[in-house]
Design a protein around this motif. Structure first.
Motif, short mmCIF file in Angstrom:
data_model
loop_
_atom_site.label_atom_id
_atom_site.label_comp_id
_atom_site.label_asym_id
_atom_site.label_seq_id
_atom_site.Cartn_x
_atom_site.Cartn_y
_atom_site.Cartn_z
N PRO A 94 0.80 -1.24 0.00
CA PRO A 94 0.00 0.00 0.00
C PRO A 94 0.82 1.28 0.00
O PRO A 94 0.25 2.37 -0.08
CB PRO A 94 -0.81 -0.12 1.29
N THR A 95 2.14 1.18 0.07
CA THR A 95 2.96 2.39 0.23
C THR A 95 2.79 3.35 -0.95
O THR A 95 2.51 4.54 -0.77
CB THR A 95 4.44 2.00 0.37
N CYS A 98 -0.78 4.84 -1.12
CA CYS A 98 -0.98 5.90 -0.13
C CYS A 98 -0.26 7.18 -0.53
O CYS A 98 -0.78 8.29 -0.32
CB CYS A 98 -0.51 5.43 1.25
N ASP A 101 -2.28 8.78 -3.26
CA ASP A 101 -3.48 9.39 -2.68
C ASP A 101 -3.14 10.69 -1.94
O ASP A 101 -3.93 11.63 -1.96
CB ASP A 101 -4.14 8.38 -1.73
N LYS A 102 -1.98 10.72 -1.35
CA LYS A 102 -1.56 11.92 -0.62
C LYS A 102 -1.44 13.12 -1.56
O LYS A 102 -1.78 14.25 -1.18
CB LYS A 102 -0.21 11.66 0.07
N MET A 281 -5.61 3.19 -5.19
CA MET A 281 -5.32 4.14 -4.11
C MET A 281 -6.26 3.96 -2.93
O MET A 281 -5.85 4.02 -1.77
CB MET A 281 -5.39 5.57 -4.65
N GLN A 282 -7.55 3.71 -3.23
CA GLN A 282 -8.51 3.58 -2.15
C GLN A 282 -8.30 2.30 -1.35
O GLN A 282 -8.44 2.29 -0.12
CB GLN A 282 -9.93 3.64 -2.72
N SER A 284 -5.39 0.78 -1.08
CA SER A 284 -4.14 0.98 -0.35
C SER A 284 -4.39 1.75 0.94
O SER A 284 -3.84 1.42 2.00
CB SER A 284 -3.14 1.74 -1.23
N ARG A 285 -5.24 2.75 0.84
CA ARG A 285 -5.54 3.57 2.01
C ARG A 285 -6.33 2.80 3.07
O ARG A 285 -6.18 3.04 4.28
CB ARG A 285 -6.32 4.81 1.58
N SER A 286 -7.16 1.86 2.62
CA SER A 286 -8.02 1.11 3.55
C SER A 286 -7.53 -0.32 3.78
O SER A 286 -8.28 -1.17 4.24
CB SER A 286 -9.45 1.06 3.00
#
Length: 407
Positions: A94-95, A98, A101-102, A281-282, A284-286
């Protein structure tokens, strides 16, 4: 290789033109047991005498022969492979997701999706749909007004995590798919013009209606306040503006339109790549929450997505039959097979890109975005698969009926 070796062995004596040398060669082979080689040894000897580049070329050809079916499979199934790969990469590492997404990469990918959608939307056949306008009007009402009511039923399902249920409920409020509905209609021999008209208009109007549908059907059921005006303004900027931009570019430059039409597969793959970035991205974030979800819950969510599509197919089928019965029976415009096929397929599908963009704009109001999107990815893929089987069934039935008529 065996055929090549055999031809070389058979043509070897004819290459010697002198009768004396021919007799001498035969004597040598008949007298000396060392030259009485078995067929396998001659094959190996012949192969070893070949140039190395010819041998490597043959191996390369064999390798390409095995990889060609894989390449064709990947090309024909690029969208599901891209979506599942995005989800898998998000879960595995997920790095990067994330980090993307940042820096709000999802906004750029969403913009790209709808610019490509505008570039590929063909409006030349929309005028031909004027004769079947009642069918198109029903399709728009079914897509934007009737089917969102099923979200109330979905919200009643006691499934954990709750985001799975909420995500599928939001999915029912979406407009129709941007391309697969029209493609399947064309494959089934339906009215492509009316299918295209419903696709274009529902996606244009849907961006304006979705905020009110979510506020009415989803927010009240979940107990969450949705700023409708802000969501509407955000969707206009992120979805409608790039869609219109792509459409204006297409209509302004005929060369660009011809290039897009000649490379529609390429642009569909570009759109699929843009689309796969958002769930990547979503997810990875969750990721931490997704790993806590029981596999049984996810399987139930997939089953719910498939049942949802079957319910929409059944609802639209019954409605089309009732409209046909009250508007002239067999002479009704709804009774024409081409119109019925177009309305059924297009009005029963829901689009994933708009749903992903809406969830991204909600900013976590209904929970973790990755949990909201994941069952909808499965629902989007399952509806295309189910409709493909349905179209194939129709084609086989028509083929068998034509065969019986000819006989």
């Amino acid at each position: 290789m065996a055929g090549t070796t055999q031809s070389l062995i058979l043509t070897l004596p004819s290459a010697v033109n002198t009768p004396f040398l021919r007799r001498k060669t035969c004597c040598l082979f008949s007298r000396s047991p060392r030259f009485n080689l078995p067929r396998r040894s001659i094959s190996t000897l012949t192969r070893s005498c070949k140039p190395s580049d010819e041998i490597h070329g043959s191996d390369l050809a064999n390798g390409l022969y095995w990889t060609k079916p894989l390449i064709n499979f990947a090309s024909n199934n690029f969208l599901p492979l891209a979506l599942t790969s995005g989800v898998a990469f998000g879960l595995a590492n997920p790095t990067l997701g994330c980090l993307a997404d940042k820096y709000h990469l999802s906004k750029f990918s969403t913009f790209g999706i709808f610019v490509v959608s505008g570039l590929t939307l063909r409006s030349d056949a929309i005028g031909a749909a004027a004769k079947a306008w009642p069918v198109g009007l029903f399709g728009l009402c079914s897509i934007l007004l009737f089917t969102p009511y099923f979200s109330r039923l979905i919200l009643l399902i006691p499934l954990q995590p709750k985001e799975f249920v909420t995500g599928l409920a939001i999915f029912t409020c979406m407009p129709t798919t941007l391309s697969s509905g029209v493609a399947l209609t064309q494959l089934a021999g339906g009215n492509t013009a009316i299918a295209l008209a419903m696709t274009v208009v529902s996606n244009m109007l849907g961006i304006l209606i979705i905020p009110f549908s979510i506020s009415k059907f989803i927010a009240d059921g979940v107990g969450v306040y949705v700023p409708t005006a802000r969501l509407l303004r955000s969707l206009i900027l992120t979805l409608l503006v790039p869609l219109i931009l792509g459409k204006v570019l297409r209509e302004s430059f005929r060369g660009l339109a011809n290039f897009v039409d000649q490379n529609r597969k390429l642009f569909s793959k570009i759109s699929a790549v843009f689309l796969s970035l958002v769930p990547w991205m979503q997810v990875s974030r969750s990721r931490s929450l997704l790993l806590m979800v029981k596999p049984a819950a996810f399987i139930v969510a997939i089953g719910m997505g498939m049942i949802l599509h079957l319910v929409l197919l059944a609802f639209n089928t019954l409605t089309i039959r009732n409209l046909s019965a009250v508007s002239g029976g067999g002479k009704s415009i709804f009774a024409e097979k081409e119109n019925a096929v177009a309305a059924l397929l297009v009005a029963s599908q829901k689009t994933l890109p708009v749903m992903v963009a809406v969830v991204d704009q909600l900013g976590g109001a209904f929970g973790e975005s990755g949990l909201l999107v994941l069952p909808c990815v499965a629902a989007h893929l399952s509806q295309i698969i189910l409709d493909s089987f349905l179209v194939n069934f129709w084609l086989r039935r028509d083929l068998s009926s034509n065969t019986v008529k000819v006989a």
